[in-house]
Design an enzyme around this catalytic site. Structure first.
Site, short mmCIF file in Angstrom:
data_model
loop_
_atom_site.label_atom_id
_atom_site.label_comp_id
_atom_site.label_asym_id
_atom_site.label_seq_id
_atom_site.Cartn_x
_atom_site.Cartn_y
_atom_site.Cartn_z
N ASP A 19 -4.65 -13.42 1.52
CA ASP A 19 -5.72 -12.25 1.97
C ASP A 19 -5.51 -11.32 1.06
O ASP A 19 -6.68 -10.80 0.86
CB ASP A 19 -4.90 -11.91 3.36
CG ASP A 19 -5.22 -12.72 4.41
OD1 ASP A 19 -5.71 -13.89 4.21
OD2 ASP A 19 -4.57 -12.52 5.72
N ARG A 101 6.07 0.83 6.75
CA ARG A 101 4.78 1.51 6.47
C ARG A 101 4.54 2.79 5.74
O ARG A 101 4.10 2.94 4.67
CB ARG A 101 3.84 1.25 7.30
CG ARG A 101 3.42 -0.07 8.13
CD ARG A 101 3.38 -1.09 7.28
NE ARG A 101 2.94 -2.47 7.48
CZ ARG A 101 3.49 -3.42 7.37
NH1 ARG A 101 4.07 -3.78 6.16
NH2 ARG A 101 3.04 -4.66 7.87
N ASP A 130 -1.05 -1.12 11.97
CA ASP A 130 -1.02 -0.93 10.51
C ASP A 130 -1.98 -0.13 9.74
O ASP A 130 -1.66 0.86 8.90
CB ASP A 130 -0.38 -2.13 9.75
CG ASP A 130 0.90 -2.84 9.93
OD1 ASP A 130 1.65 -1.79 10.55
OD2 ASP A 130 1.02 -3.76 9.92
N SER A 184 0.94 -15.33 12.60
CA SER A 184 1.17 -14.24 11.60
C SER A 184 2.61 -13.91 11.34
O SER A 184 3.04 -13.52 12.28
CB SER A 184 0.09 -13.24 11.75
OG SER A 184 0.29 -12.15 10.78
#
Length: 408
Positions: A19, A101, A130, A184
């Site tokens: 990705d 993050r 996110d 995922s």
């Protein structure tokens, strides 16, 4: 970029996976811009060398490839401060993805400044949390930074279209990526999370192969494991008497948690963007650490100070979940929390057994536990039980007044 100026140089949060490799090439072809890649070693358990190789294959210069081991900073400056608060989102989630993050974004913004980049980019989708966490953190650190979010901007409508783009630009595609992945995964030193596909039906039990970080409790050893964790100012500093760095501590606790089937949760959470999502999360070391920290606080924190922390914790956890790590209210709460931890020091003994973390002992040079006060034997006058009568009568006064009125 919806009427915004085309960026000249972009710092991309780059995993080396399909990705973000597609995003890298898309940035080059869509904007004709220079791309700098940043890959963070957060303890996700993957080799990062391939990320460098893939970036080079896609035409990124060596000086524009940043690969950094940030495990110690991650645990010391993000995970440990969060655990001082005993932060748990919606009573279950230990915020493993959320807390990573702000650190990634901090480095993206710093690298942008170092390299003269005018934008940063991330690979978060338009449906998840996110994207919010990355972008709120970025704007808190640099109000003028541009953020490119390809999943919200490009024209690809399907996984097949992405794969076609990858083939057109000679981006290597692993064979198992030809179809849609079964689920995922996001991982770092604190946790792993699995979402999507085989997990989308909240009634269907998660297949065993979904779990990344722990044995099944049913397969864990029949013999219990006993450990002792030492604390200083609310942070774990020793394990069985051995001093460890923050990242070393979490790594060691992860191994103990894995081997004893600890830290699995299957939850449906409320995303900040408004939808519910089902996930299977594993936080083996963090689950042990949370129990140990609460046990340490139980004998070192004043009652009302501890209760105030518990009242504030859901708000603090929600701030982290929603992406407000760098917001002033989180920093204010952190100052209060850190003040409460000044005497949270000593040792906690725990027993690990088939998914359970059992506190079996705690001691501290700053203990508020007084055996003279609680003993059923002669306390030498330390506590006059007759005093309780007046205490009860005063607290009962308003209740008796209400009861008298209601009987009239």
């Amino acid at each position: 970029m919806s009427n915004r100026t085309v960026p000249k140089k972009v710092v991309l949060a780059y995993s080396g996976g399909l990705d973000t490799s597609i995003i890298l090439k898309w940035l080059q072809t869509e904007f004709g811009c220079e791309v700098v890649t940043f890959t963070a070693d957060l303890g996700q358990g993957e080799e990062l060398g391939p990320a460098r190789d893939k970036a080079q294959l896609l035409g990124i210069k060596d000086e524009n490839i940043y690969i950094e081991d940030v495990r110690e900073e991650f645990v010391r400056d993000f995970v440990f401060p969060m655990f001082r608060a005993n932060a748990v989102y919606e009573g279950t989630y230990l915020l493993g993805t959320s807390i990573a993050r702000p650190l990634i974004t901090k480095r993206l913004v710093e690298i942008a400044e170092e390299t003269g980049a005018d934008a940063i980019a991330h690979g978060a989708t338009g449906k998840g949390n996110d994207q919010v966490r990355f972008e709120l953190s970025a704007y808190a650190l640099n109000p003028d930074i541009r953020v490119v979010a390809p999943w919200r901007e490009w024209a690809f409508k399907s996984r097949e279209a992405l794969l076609e783009f990858a083939e057109q630009h000679q981006i290597p595609i692993a064979k198992d990526k030809r179809g849609e992945a079964p689920f995922s995964v996001d991982a770092n030193l604190l946790h792993s999370s699995s979402e999507g596909k085989v997990l989308e039906d909240p009634w269907e039990a998660a297949p065993e192969y979904v779990h990344q970080r722990s044995l099944s409790p049913m397969d864990a050893p029949d013999e219990a494991t006993e450990i002792v964790i030492g604390f200083e100012k609310g942070d774990a500093i020793t394990l069985n008497g051995k001093e460890l760095s923050p990242a070393e501590m979490l790594t060691a606790l992860n191994k103990l948690g894995h081997d004893n089937g600890i830290g699995r949760i299957d939850l449906v959470e409320n995303r900040f963007v408004g939808m519910k999502s089902r996930g299977v999360y594993e936080t083996p070391g963090g689950t042990i650490l949370l129990q140990a920290h609460r046990a340490m606080e139980s004998i070192t924190l004043d009652r009302n100070a501890g209760h105030l922390k518990d009242e504030l914790m859901p708000r603090y956890a929600e701030l982290i979940y929603n992406g407000f790590w760098f917001a002033p209210e989180r920093e204010m709460l952190q100052a209060l929390i850190d003040k409460s931890q000044e005497k949270v020091a000593g040792e906690v003994r725990l027993v690990l057994y088939k998914g359970n973390v059992i506190v079996s002992g705690r001691r501290s040079p700053y203990s508020l536990y007084d055996d003279l006060l609680v003993t059923f034997e002669d306390d030498g006058g330390a506590y006059d039980q007759k005093d309780a009568e007046g205490f009860i009568r005063l607290n009962a006064l308003r209740l008796r007044t209400l009861a008298a009125r209601n009987r009239r």
